[in-house]
Design a protein around this motif. Sequence first.
Motif, PDB file in Angstrom:
ATOM      1  N   SER A  20       0.822  -1.204   0.000  1.00  0.00           N
ATOM      2  CA  SER A  20       0.000   0.000   0.000  1.00  0.00           C
ATOM      3  C   SER A  20       0.854   1.251   0.000  1.00  0.00           C
ATOM      4  O   SER A  20       0.612   2.207  -0.732  1.00  0.00           O
ATOM      5  CB  SER A  20      -0.918  -0.016   1.227  1.00  0.00           C
ATOM      6  N   TYR A  90      -7.137   7.624   4.418  1.00  0.00           N
ATOM      7  CA  TYR A  90      -7.345   6.574   5.397  1.00  0.00           C
ATOM      8  C   TYR A  90      -8.811   6.513   5.810  1.00  0.00           C
ATOM      9  O   TYR A  90      -9.543   7.477   5.734  1.00  0.00           O
ATOM     10  CB  TYR A  90      -6.496   6.827   6.644  1.00  0.00           C
ATOM     11  N   ASN A  91      -9.238   5.367   6.310  1.00  0.00           N
ATOM     12  CA  ASN A  91     -10.575   5.219   6.865  1.00  0.00           C
ATOM     13  C   ASN A  91     -10.511   4.232   8.017  1.00  0.00           C
ATOM     14  O   ASN A  91      -9.455   3.685   8.333  1.00  0.00           O
ATOM     15  CB  ASN A  91     -11.572   4.759   5.792  1.00  0.00           C
ATOM     16  N   CYS A  92     -11.658   4.011   8.657  1.00  0.00           N
ATOM     17  CA  CYS A  92     -11.688   3.177   9.855  1.00  0.00           C
ATOM     18  C   CYS A  92     -11.293   1.734   9.583  1.00  0.00           C
ATOM     19  O   CYS A  92     -10.850   1.023  10.488  1.00  0.00           O
ATOM     20  CB  CYS A  92     -13.086   3.219  10.474  1.00  0.00           C
ATOM     21  N   SER A  93     -11.454   1.287   8.346  1.00  0.00           N
ATOM     22  CA  SER A  93     -11.115  -0.097   8.029  1.00  0.00           C
ATOM     23  C   SER A  93      -9.610  -0.342   8.105  1.00  0.00           C
ATOM     24  O   SER A  93      -9.167  -1.474   8.285  1.00  0.00           O
ATOM     25  CB  SER A  93     -11.627  -0.465   6.639  1.00  0.00           C
ATOM     26  N   SER A  94      -8.804   0.721   8.000  1.00  0.00           N
ATOM     27  CA  SER A  94      -7.350   0.560   8.037  1.00  0.00           C
ATOM     28  C   SER A  94      -6.891  -0.012   9.359  1.00  0.00           C
ATOM     29  O   SER A  94      -6.135  -0.976   9.407  1.00  0.00           O
ATOM     30  CB  SER A  94      -6.668   1.907   7.792  1.00  0.00           C
ATOM     31  N   ALA A  96      -8.776  -1.448  11.625  1.00  0.00           N
ATOM     32  CA  ALA A  96      -9.405  -2.749  11.825  1.00  0.00           C
ATOM     33  C   ALA A  96      -8.627  -3.844  11.096  1.00  0.00           C
ATOM     34  O   ALA A  96      -8.445  -4.955  11.610  1.00  0.00           O
ATOM     35  CB  ALA A  96     -10.853  -2.710  11.339  1.00  0.00           C
ATOM     36  N   HIS A  97      -8.154  -3.540   9.895  1.00  0.00           N
ATOM     37  CA  HIS A  97      -7.390  -4.523   9.130  1.00  0.00           C
ATOM     38  C   HIS A  97      -6.048  -4.806   9.803  1.00  0.00           C
ATOM     39  O   HIS A  97      -5.600  -5.961   9.841  1.00  0.00           O
ATOM     40  CB  HIS A  97      -7.168  -4.006   7.708  1.00  0.00           C
ATOM     41  N   ASP A  99      -5.410  -4.770  12.975  1.00  0.00           N
ATOM     42  CA  ASP A  99      -5.662  -5.663  14.107  1.00  0.00           C
ATOM     43  C   ASP A  99      -6.034  -7.064  13.639  1.00  0.00           C
ATOM     44  O   ASP A  99      -5.640  -8.061  14.250  1.00  0.00           O
ATOM     45  CB  ASP A  99      -6.782  -5.088  14.980  1.00  0.00           C
ATOM     46  N   LYS A 100      -6.787  -7.147  12.556  1.00  0.00           N
ATOM     47  CA  LYS A 100      -7.249  -8.444  12.061  1.00  0.00           C
ATOM     48  C   LYS A 100      -6.099  -9.326  11.617  1.00  0.00           C
ATOM     49  O   LYS A 100      -6.102 -10.541  11.857  1.00  0.00           O
ATOM     50  CB  LYS A 100      -8.227  -8.228  10.902  1.00  0.00           C
ATOM     51  N   CYS A 169     -12.981   6.656  15.021  1.00  0.00           N
ATOM     52  CA  CYS A 169     -13.412   5.287  14.740  1.00  0.00           C
ATOM     53  C   CYS A 169     -13.540   4.448  16.006  1.00  0.00           C
ATOM     54  O   CYS A 169     -14.059   3.338  15.949  1.00  0.00           O
ATOM     55  CB  CYS A 169     -12.419   4.607  13.796  1.00  0.00           C
TER      56      CYS A 169
END
Length: 381
Positions: A20, A90-94, A96-97, A99-100, A169
């Motif tokens: 990225s 950037y967004n909130c999924s960044s 979360a990803h 951590d995932k 977020c």
Amino acid sequence: MHTTNRTFYPDMGSSWRIVSCFFSSIRFVYVRMVQINVWNISGHFRLLLQNRTAKKFAVICMLLTGIYYTFFYHHSAHHDLPYQDLSEKYNCSSIAHMDKIGIKRNKSVCVKFAGGLGNQMFAFCFGYTIARKKNMHLVLTREHILTQYFKLVPYHWKDYDLNAGICGCFPLIKDKGFDCGYDKKLEHLPSDQDLLFLGFFQSWRYWKNYENELRQILQFQDNILHEAKSQFHNILSKHKNDQGITTIGVHIRRFERYDTDEFGKNNAPKEYIIHAMDYFRNLYKKCLFLIFSIKMKWTKKNIPQTDDIFLVEGNSAPVDLAMLTLTNHTIMTVGTFGWMAGWMTQGKTVYYKHPATPGSEFSKLYSNYSDHFYPGWIPME
């Protein structure tokens, strides 16, 4: 405040971020080339790019430049340049990803800072302590007002290639109880998730075990402290015999027009201020009262201008606060600015014992006054 090493160490677990960041770097290079109009430097350059070999060479150069920005420059010198936002979205999924897929990081504490300097200092002390206890990070950006006034080390989401706006977020935790009281439930929140707090959290009980640490952290910037000390010593020099003199900082906070507003906030009456000053006059042989207020017109009209009083005017809020901390003792009226002055000074502090009208909305912000006013302080009326 905890800080992190900003050197970028790629690993297999963060390969997605490398990819990225690489494409972000390529986009950054392209945008910068467009900005400096490199494509139009000469007609010969455009003709050159029509050649297939030249095109391949140009692409290779751009890729190598992208690699350089990705692994070296992009994460160091370029880190804080304002045009960095051109290549980062950037967004909130960044988060979360991250951590995932198992990227290890300390969780963060965010506080919605609001109000004046005193309120913001309360919020900082609360947020710092929560983060300190749980081995988390308190998010504080370089642009925050407290980093301009105090020698605080900023910590923000750019350390993870994310911006501070990511705090929005996180799950929001509101102080639904007493803004000027203590809620022990807030100290038992999980440390394995990011936290966002909304409230004032104006109780010393939250950070009673860390107050000496906080006083060391809340060191004024050199320029502010220098100005405060310069004015303080100039004031003392105007008294012919300043040996053995006891200085008392007086902060007078006044709410708008009335002694009690519709919310139930009480102004400290002039009788209280005079009573508090007489208390110190009876306690010490030689006193000098330094009075600070944004309502000097009221002060000059209502407080007798005796030889042991000096009105301090024309300063910024942080310089006033720094000067207050240089005195021996404190008289506060109402509000968090005077509260912080007393706490940082660590002398005797006298406070007005009726800050709220009984039964008013403002009185409901206190569970009891002992949660808000520091132990050992002296209530008067």
